[in-house]
Design a protein around this motif. Structure first.
Motif, mmCIF file in Angstrom:
data_model
loop_
_atom_site.group_PDB
_atom_site.id
_atom_site.type_symbol
_atom_site.label_atom_id
_atom_site.label_comp_id
_atom_site.label_asym_id
_atom_site.label_seq_id
_atom_site.Cartn_x
_atom_site.Cartn_y
_atom_site.Cartn_z
ATOM 1 N N SER A 13 -4.315 -6.077 1.705
ATOM 2 C CA SER A 13 -3.604 -5.791 0.451
ATOM 3 C C SER A 13 -4.488 -5.917 -0.780
ATOM 4 N N SER A 54 -6.541 -3.257 -4.326
ATOM 5 C CA SER A 54 -5.458 -2.304 -4.083
ATOM 6 C C SER A 54 -5.938 -0.882 -3.784
ATOM 7 N N ARG A 55 -7.063 -0.471 -4.347
ATOM 8 C CA ARG A 55 -7.504 0.915 -4.131
ATOM 9 C C ARG A 55 -8.156 1.093 -2.763
ATOM 10 N N ARG A 67 2.113 0.778 0.227
ATOM 11 C CA ARG A 67 1.040 1.623 -0.296
ATOM 12 C C ARG A 67 1.643 2.848 -0.979
ATOM 13 N N SER A 68 1.272 3.041 -2.224
ATOM 14 C CA SER A 68 1.648 4.239 -2.969
ATOM 15 C C SER A 68 0.612 4.440 -4.054
ATOM 16 N N ALA A 124 -1.297 1.402 -6.131
ATOM 17 C CA ALA A 124 -2.757 1.314 -6.144
ATOM 18 C C ALA A 124 -3.293 1.195 -7.559
ATOM 19 N N LEU A 136 -1.812 -5.075 -3.601
ATOM 20 C CA LEU A 136 -0.645 -4.319 -3.174
ATOM 21 C C LEU A 136 0.452 -5.292 -2.759
#
Length: 240
Positions: free
Chosen positions: A192, A195-196, A220-221, A225, A231
């Motif tokens: 997590s 985030s990217r 994840r979206s 991100a 995340l």
């Protein structure tokens, strides 16, 4: 206090380090965080880094925005007037879920750290939730985990218990996991952070034997991100 929600067989919890509302584009955007929470759709959310670090430690997510943009209300921790959390830890519950008790917990720390807890009218037998953000130091993480696990172990004798938060642990078999593992099952929703391109499994959810995990994962979206450097992680439970 809120009116008790109808008893349900399953419920979803989530943990989210919101990085004080600052996204990967270096913009502070509380509305973006709230939209991510709407995407996740959990019944209970534990937040980390929910307050600004300095000054009055004001909440990153203004209450009026939470209540106008989501179905959540903050658990009232009654700590500082402008803050939503305790050392950045906060709990949100979906409207209609009764908050029967709430508290803040002091834990051994090198950096400013604390734990928040609430007893909720959720599920067949109610639910106790602990939200946390552990230290960067492995030695202090073990001490903190031991203290939290002891308190949570006492809570699980009364009702099902879930713990969640940013454990700041990169290793797969660390000392803090051993402390928690004496009493609770440790879930691994997946990487997590960051985030990217998530690599670290820093955000975790733990539960007692009175609950059965039906599913868990990382949300994840594209929005998630960008909204924070972590995340959200989530888990869906049913009575064991």
């Amino acid at each position: 206090m809120h009116e008790a929600a109808p008893t349900r067989r399953t419920f979803t919890v989530a943990s989210y380090n919101i990085h004080k509302g600052v996204g990967t584009d270096r913009r502070r955007d509380p509305g973006r965080i709230l939209n991510v929470l709407n995407e996740v759709g959990a019944d209970v959310v534990c937040l980390q880094e929910a307050d600004l670090r300095f000054g009055t430690r004001a909440s990153v997510l203004p209450r009026f925005m939470i209540e106008s943009h989501t179905d959540y209300v903050p658990v009232p921790l009654d700590v500082q007037h402008d803050s939503m959390g305790w050392h950045g830890n906060a709990i949100l519950v979906r409207q209609g879920i009764a908050v029967e008790h709430h508290d803040i917990i002091h834990i051994p720390c090198l950096e400013p750290r604390g734990v928040v807890t609430a007893t909720l009218g959720l599920g067949d037998a109610g639910l106790t939730v602990f939200g946390m953000h552990l230290d960067l130091s492995g030695l202090w993480r073990v001490r903190q985990a031991r203290a939290i696990a002891t308190l949570a172990d006492a809570a699980r004798s009364a009702r099902p218990t879930v713990l969640m938060g940013d454990l700041n642990e990169w290793r797969a078999a660390a000392g803090c996991f051993r402390e928690f593992g004496r009493h609770f099952a440790l879930l691994d929703p997946g990487p997590s952070f960051p985030s990217r391109r998530p690599l670290g499994r820093l955000d975790r959810i733990l539960h007692c034997e009175r609950l059965r995990v039906e599913d868990c994962g990382v949300h994840r979206s594209a929005l998630a991100a960008a909204a924070s450097d972590h995340l959200p992680v989530w888990a869906r439970f049913a009575p064991a």
